[in-house]
Design a protein around this motif. Structure first.
Motif, PDB file in Angstrom:
ATOM      1  N   GLN A  70       3.104  25.966  62.642  1.00 59.75           N
ATOM      2  CA  GLN A  70       2.490  24.700  63.025  1.00 59.75           C
ATOM      3  C   GLN A  70       3.558  23.623  63.227  1.00 59.75           C
ATOM      4  OE1 GLN A  70      -0.237  23.128  60.113  1.00 59.75           O
ATOM      5  NE2 GLN A  70      -1.360  21.947  61.644  1.00 59.75           N
ATOM      6  N   LYS A  71       4.539  23.568  62.321  1.00 57.60           N
ATOM      7  CA  LYS A  71       5.637  22.602  62.462  1.00 57.60           C
ATOM      8  C   LYS A  71       6.438  22.888  63.726  1.00 57.60           C
ATOM      9  CE  LYS A  71       6.355  21.452  57.585  1.00 57.60           C
ATOM     10  NZ  LYS A  71       7.239  21.580  56.433  1.00 57.60           N
TER      11      LYS A  71
ATOM     12  N   ASN B  45       6.940  20.391  66.862  1.00 60.47           N
ATOM     13  CA  ASN B  45       8.256  20.040  67.392  1.00 60.47           C
ATOM     14  C   ASN B  45       8.351  20.315  68.891  1.00 60.47           C
ATOM     15  OD1 ASN B  45       9.207  19.174  64.911  1.00 60.47           O
ATOM     16  ND2 ASN B  45      10.165  21.125  64.401  1.00 60.47           N
ATOM     17  N   LYS B  46       7.802  21.446  69.322  1.00 64.14           N
ATOM     18  CA  LYS B  46       7.819  21.776  70.748  1.00 64.14           C
ATOM     19  C   LYS B  46       7.033  20.738  71.544  1.00 64.14           C
ATOM     20  CE  LYS B  46       8.418  26.781  70.422  1.00 64.14           C
ATOM     21  NZ  LYS B  46       7.776  28.100  70.603  1.00 64.14           N
ATOM     22  N   VAL B  47       5.898  20.316  71.027  1.00 62.78           N
ATOM     23  CA  VAL B  47       5.084  19.299  71.700  1.00 62.78           C
ATOM     24  C   VAL B  47       5.870  17.990  71.798  1.00 62.78           C
ATOM     25  CG1 VAL B  47       3.016  17.852  71.483  1.00 62.78           C
ATOM     26  CG2 VAL B  47       2.848  20.314  71.127  1.00 62.78           C
ATOM     27  N   GLU B  48       6.550  17.611  70.722  1.00 65.82           N
ATOM     28  CA  GLU B  48       7.356  16.387  70.740  1.00 65.82           C
ATOM     29  C   GLU B  48       8.468  16.484  71.775  1.00 65.82           C
ATOM     30  OE1 GLU B  48       8.743  15.371  66.814  1.00 65.82           O
ATOM     31  OE2 GLU B  48       6.722  15.324  65.996  1.00 65.82           O
ATOM     32  N   ILE B  49       9.134  17.635  71.841  1.00 63.40           N
ATOM     33  CA  ILE B  49      10.209  17.833  72.825  1.00 63.40           C
ATOM     34  C   ILE B  49       9.645  17.755  74.238  1.00 63.40           C
ATOM     35  CG2 ILE B  49      11.795  19.571  73.767  1.00 63.40           C
ATOM     36  CD1 ILE B  49      12.274  20.441  70.809  1.00 63.40           C
TER      37      ILE B  49
END
Length: 102
Positions: A35-36, A40-44
């Motif tokens: 999930q983390k 992180n991928k979504v934020e990137i």
């Protein structure tokens, strides 16, 4: 003797429950990490999207500036062409031989 047998079964049951609990905790940790990682991928991806949007706005502004400059140059060229025609016509210097007026 009966109590010893039940005690062993209870101990075995307790050990099995502890083992299942440990396995579930491990799976939960894996899910938390996944999930983390996803977060992180979504934020990137959002950062890249913001950059792309910014570049797109910059390109749009540059295109508008280029079009404005091109329009200004075309207007100046037209004025110069008109001025050249006027000067040639007033000086009687129009070259009629080749028929293009220049």
């Amino acid at each position: 003797a009966k109590e010893d047998g039940e005690g062993e079964r209870d101990t075995h049951k307790y050990q099995r429950i502890l083992s299942e609990l440990a396995a579930l905790k491990e799976k939960n940790q894996v899910l938390i990490l996944e999930q983390k990682n996803h977060k992180n991928k979504v934020e990137i991806l959002n950062i890249f999207k913001e950059r792309a949007d910014s570049h797109q706005k910059t390109i749009h502004v540059e295109r508008e500036q280029h079009n404005k400059k091109q329009q200004e140059l075309n207007e100046k060229l037209s004025l110069l062409e008109l001025e050249l025609i006027r000067v040639k016509s007033t000086s009687g210097d129009i070259d009629a031989e080749d028929g293009d007026g220049w």
